[in-house]
Design a protein around this motif. Structure first.
Motif, PDB file in Angstrom:
ATOM      1  N   ASP A  22       0.856  -1.376  -0.511  1.00 32.47           N
ATOM      2  CA  ASP A  22       0.161  -0.047  -0.208  1.00 32.47           C
ATOM      3  C   ASP A  22       0.463   1.649  -0.089  1.00 32.47           C
ATOM      4  N   GLY A  24       2.323   2.083  -2.389  1.00 30.49           N
ATOM      5  CA  GLY A  24       2.308   2.610  -3.743  1.00 30.49           C
ATOM      6  C   GLY A  24       3.948   2.258  -5.084  1.00 30.49           C
ATOM      7  N   LYS A  25       3.846   0.897  -4.202  1.00 25.65           N
ATOM      8  CA  LYS A  25       4.832   0.539  -5.482  1.00 25.65           C
ATOM      9  C   LYS A  25       4.252  -0.070  -7.077  1.00 25.65           C
ATOM     10  N   THR A  26       3.096  -0.488  -7.109  1.00 28.69           N
ATOM     11  CA  THR A  26       2.666  -0.792  -7.765  1.00 28.69           C
ATOM     12  C   THR A  26       2.201   0.831  -9.068  1.00 28.69           C
ATOM     13  N   THR A  27       2.088   1.383  -8.313  1.00 30.38           N
ATOM     14  CA  THR A  27       1.062   2.574  -9.302  1.00 30.38           C
ATOM     15  C   THR A  27       2.843   3.724  -9.565  1.00 30.38           C
ATOM     16  N   LYS A  46      -2.772  -0.632 -13.342  1.00 26.24           N
ATOM     17  CA  LYS A  46      -4.022  -1.504 -11.853  1.00 26.24           C
ATOM     18  C   LYS A  46      -5.204  -0.918 -12.061  1.00 26.24           C
ATOM     19  N   ASN A 141       6.176   8.633  -0.903  1.00 28.01           N
ATOM     20  CA  ASN A 141       5.260   8.782  -2.006  1.00 28.01           C
ATOM     21  C   ASN A 141       4.297   9.150  -1.110  1.00 28.01           C
ATOM     22  N   LYS A 142       2.912  10.195  -1.977  1.00 27.45           N
ATOM     23  CA  LYS A 142       1.578  10.337  -1.034  1.00 27.45           C
ATOM     24  C   LYS A 142       2.408  11.688  -0.572  1.00 27.45           C
ATOM     25  N   ASP A 144       1.110  14.517  -0.585  1.00 29.07           N
ATOM     26  CA  ASP A 144      -0.193  15.197  -1.506  1.00 29.07           C
ATOM     27  C   ASP A 144      -0.856  14.633  -0.218  1.00 29.07           C
ATOM     28  N   SER A 258       4.550  12.390  -5.483  1.00 29.57           N
ATOM     29  CA  SER A 258       3.691  11.524  -5.217  1.00 29.57           C
ATOM     30  C   SER A 258       3.170  10.343  -6.827  1.00 29.57           C
ATOM     31  N   ALA A 259       2.896   9.338  -6.736  1.00 37.24           N
ATOM     32  CA  ALA A 259       3.606   8.349  -7.501  1.00 37.24           C
ATOM     33  C   ALA A 259       1.926   8.706  -8.184  1.00 37.24           C
TER      34      ALA A 259
HETATM   35  P1  G4P Z   1       1.549  -1.153  -3.593  1.00 37.62           P
HETATM   36  O1  G4P Z   1       1.575  -1.176  -5.095  1.00 37.62           O
HETATM   37  O2  G4P Z   1       2.501  -0.819  -2.446  1.00 37.62           O
HETATM   38  O3  G4P Z   1       0.276  -2.068  -2.567  1.00 37.62           O
HETATM   39  O4  G4P Z   1       0.878   0.274  -3.096  1.00 37.62           O
HETATM   40  P2  G4P Z   1      -0.140   0.641  -4.438  1.00 37.62           P
HETATM   41  O5  G4P Z   1       0.695   0.818  -5.313  1.00 37.62           O
HETATM   42  O6  G4P Z   1      -1.377  -0.118  -5.000  1.00 37.62           O
HETATM   43  O7  G4P Z   1      -0.447   1.841  -3.633  1.00 37.62           O
HETATM   44  C1  G4P Z   1      -1.705   1.649  -2.741  1.00 37.62           C
HETATM   45  C2  G4P Z   1      -3.191   2.740  -2.468  1.00 37.62           C
HETATM   46  O8  G4P Z   1      -2.213   3.838  -2.297  1.00 37.62           O
HETATM   47  C3  G4P Z   1      -3.353   2.872  -3.621  1.00 37.62           C
HETATM   48  O9  G4P Z   1      -5.239   3.414  -3.398  1.00 37.62           O
HETATM   49  C4  G4P Z   1      -3.234   3.462  -4.803  1.00 37.62           C
HETATM   50  O10 G4P Z   1      -3.527   5.054  -5.855  1.00 37.62           O
HETATM   51  C5  G4P Z   1      -2.868   4.868  -3.024  1.00 37.62           C
HETATM   52  N1  G4P Z   1      -1.710   5.795  -3.829  1.00 37.62           N
HETATM   53  C6  G4P Z   1      -0.083   5.576  -4.575  1.00 37.62           C
HETATM   54  N2  G4P Z   1       0.248   6.268  -4.409  1.00 37.62           N
HETATM   55  C7  G4P Z   1      -0.495   7.716  -4.096  1.00 37.62           C
HETATM   56  C8  G4P Z   1      -0.543   9.008  -3.836  1.00 37.62           C
HETATM   57  O11 G4P Z   1       0.914   9.783  -4.802  1.00 37.62           O
HETATM   58  N3  G4P Z   1      -1.099  10.039  -3.509  1.00 37.62           N
HETATM   59  C9  G4P Z   1      -1.762   9.568  -2.877  1.00 37.62           C
HETATM   60  N4  G4P Z   1      -2.408  10.045  -2.326  1.00 37.62           N
HETATM   61  N5  G4P Z   1      -2.117   8.032  -2.760  1.00 37.62           N
HETATM   62  C10 G4P Z   1      -1.616   7.078  -3.937  1.00 37.62           C
HETATM   63  P3  G4P Z   1      -6.086   2.310  -3.081  1.00 37.62           P
HETATM   64  O12 G4P Z   1      -7.676   3.225  -2.964  1.00 37.62           O
HETATM   65  O13 G4P Z   1      -5.581   1.031  -2.154  1.00 37.62           O
HETATM   66  O14 G4P Z   1      -6.391   1.773  -4.923  1.00 37.62           O
HETATM   67  P4  G4P Z   1      -7.057   2.214  -6.356  1.00 37.62           P
HETATM   68  O15 G4P Z   1      -8.411   2.878  -5.562  1.00 37.62           O
HETATM   69  O16 G4P Z   1      -6.661   4.098  -6.371  1.00 37.62           O
HETATM   70  O17 G4P Z   1      -6.303   1.494  -7.168  1.00 37.62           O
END
Ligand code: G4P
Length: 533
Positions: A22, A24-27, A46, A141-142, A144, A258-259
């Motif tokens: 969670d 943000g690796k996949t993103t 994804k 990450n994140k 924002d 922010s990915a």
């Molecule tokens: P993972 O592979 O490390 O497990 O993480 P993943 O990329 O699946 O990201 C986990 C959750 O965090 C996702 O939300 C994703 O959209 C969110 N996320 C990734 N990067 C950022 C960022 O820079 N900022 C914010 N605010 N969120 C981020 P989710 O609700 O679990 O899934 P989805 O509905 O977006 O797919």
């Protein structure tokens, strides 16, 4: 080595992305692939919640459970570099797969959630990187979202991991006030335009750090003052940047971004590609270093995946090329099998898509069709060379079950399935002394692996079985020759088993039963499991 091959190897960058689930690796992976043109649109890796799976998820089970079980490999070109990303499963029950994947990488990108900092899985994965001394790059990450204080996050990395940090950029505000990142190297602030508050997304702009007026207008006087203050702190207090330390895993360059919003990702990628290394030398079992620029081809198997494509019922072994150039159709030597062979249908992977290739270079990962000859850790090299890379450690299983075949008509399929899955390193099989395949003890590192086993035995081999979990959690090798448990004073629930080579092992259901065994039997030689595959 000819110039062409040398150039090809020099431009290879092979790295793994690791994180706690969670973060943000996949993103981030998806955004990197977008830059490389390897995928056409966001969401290809994804999708939305309802269809939460990545391109990199092969198995049905992964789709059903919404978790990434196995690692995959993706190759793409970006600005003259040839990039191999090794994706790793996020769920802790599959850590072993991640550890093996890290053996095939030259560096690691560690994604951290800015609100959470270091999490348990980050800690475990970091340890493996540190053990191998591979360069680690940190993407926080994140930004924002509301985050923890960036200085505190740096501090946490330094004190918990004992690694120096060097922020390559610095965030301006965070959460609702997040306004950009200051790129320390270029001396520019890249502004972040929020999509929230009804504002349409504006293009980010690059402002020179010395352009006070433009900067104040873009980020406001308060954030500008805060940035000035932070810059002074950073310049005064932080570590010196030292590329040599980066390459030895002693200093981690840190990037904020922010990915999800694709902010700071391109800057990260460009900087990362310059700072990380081309393929690194590997050690053979004898401790000899194999130079990637050695003309002679060598590679090792770090992953085996059966039935990636149900229609083909195939089994693919993934090899990391350590030196030289691979040529399709040429004969190579499989060291552990002591046989010359042609690697058939050599392919490079882009998640589900595969391309058959004619050549590949040190740093690359190739998948080859494997009729069941390879095991994890095996070496393939030029004929007459006989190098063997040091093995990949296998982790001691922590969960055990007795598995019994129920349908005697399917004896063969049961044995085949169990053995193949064990060869992939997903489970470990132990036998009752003198016993056969019809009833075995299976050990796994994470309990979810039992689910994967059941699912795969059903769907790939058409076999059902009975599983009885046992409360044992510790396994030790026995060093005494001609061991027979009946000759020793062991607690009643201690189990005596043998591995496929006939080595003796004891399984205990707690630390105290090990102590009991040691106290009652001063001559008993127990050693850690830590088997080399
Ligand atoms: P993972 O592979 O490390 O497990 O993480 P993943 O990329 O699946 O990201 C986990 C959750 O965090 C996702 O939300 C994703 O959209 C969110 N996320 C990734 N990067 C950022 C960022 O820079 N900022 C914010 N605010 N969120 C981020 P989710 O609700 O679990 O899934 P989805 O509905 O977006 O797919």
């Amino acid at each position: 080595m000819d110039e062409k091959t040398k150039k090809q190897i020099e431009r290879r960058r092979t790295f793994a992305i690791i994180s706690h689930p969670d973060a943000g690796k996949t993103t981030l992976t998806e955004k990197l692939l977008l830059y490389g043109g390897a995928i056409q649109s966001a969401g290809s890796v994804k999708g939305k919640q309802s269809d939460k799976h990545a391109v990199s998820d092969w198995m049905e089970l992964e789709k059903q459970r919404g978790i990434s079980v196995t690692s995959s490999v993706m190759q793409f070109e970006y600005e003259g570099y040839c990039i191999n990303i090794l994706d790793t499963p996020g769920h802790q029950d599959f850590s072993e797969d991640t550890y093996r994947t890290l053996m095939a990488a030259d560096s690691a990108v560690m994604v951290i959630d800015a609100a959470k900092g270091i999490e348990p899985q980050t800690r475990k994965l970091f340890k493996v990187c540190a053990m191998r001394g591979i360069p680690i790059f940190t993407f926080i990450n994140k930004m924002d979202h509301e985050t923890r204080d960036p200085f505190e996050l740096m501090d946490e990395l330094e004190t918990e991991f004992g690694i120096e940090t060097f922020p390559m950029n610095w965030p301006v505000g965070s959460g609702v006030t997040f306004s950009g990142i200051y790129d320390r190297n270029r001396g520019k602030v890249l502004t972040y335009e929020s999509r929230h508050a009804g504002r349409s997304r504006l293009a980010s702009i690059d402002i020179d750090i010395n352009d006070e007026a433009a900067l104040t207008e873009a980020i406001g006087a308060d954030l500008k003052a805060e940035l000035d203050f932070n810059r002074e702190l950073l310049d005064g207090a932080g570590s010196e940047f030292d590329l040599d330390k980066v390459h030895h895993g002693k200093l981690t360059p840190v990037f904020f971004g922010s990915a999800l919003n694709n902010f700071g990702v391109e800057q990260f990628l460009e900087s990362f590609l310059k700072l990380t290394t081309a393929p690194l030398p590997r050690k053979s079992g004898e401790g000899e270093e194999i130079d990637p620029f050695d003309d002679r081809f060598s590679a090792f198997v770090f992953k085996i995946q059966a039935n990636m494509n149900k229609a083909h019922r195939d089994r693919i072994s993934f090899l990391r090329i350590c030196s030289g150039r691979f040529e399709r159709g040429k004969e190579y030597f499989h060291v552990q099998g002591n046989k010359a062979l042609r690697l058939s249908q050599p392919q490079q992977m882009m998640a589900q898509e595969r391309d058959v290739i004619d050549e590949a270079f040190a740093g690359d990962i190739i998948g080859v069709f494997d009729p069941g000859i390879f095991s994890i850790g095996d070496t393939v090299c030029e004929i007459g060379q006989k190098v063997a890379f040091s093995g990949i450690p296998s982790f001691a299983p922590e969960h055990f079950a007795v598995i019994e075949q129920v349908d005697s008509m399917k004896r063969k399929q049961f044995a085949k399935g169990m053995n193949q899955i064990a060869q992939e390193g997903a489970i470990q099989i132990f036998f009752a002394p003198g016993g056969g395949m019809e009833k075995v003890t299976v050990g796994v590192v994470g309990v979810l692996q039992f689910d994967v086993l059941k699912f795969r035995m059903q769907s790939e081999y058409g076999v059902e079985y009975l599983r009885q979990d046992i409360p044992h959690e510790l396994i030790r090798r026995v060093g005494n020759p001609n061991f027979n448990a009946a000759d020793w004073n062991l607690a009643g629930d201690t189990r005596w088993v043998q591995d496929v080579r006939g080595n003796n092992l004891l399984i205990f259901n707690g630390q105290w039963t090990i102590q009991w065994a040691e106290n009652k039997n001063p001559d008993l030689i127990l050693t850690e499991f830590n088997q080399r595959l």
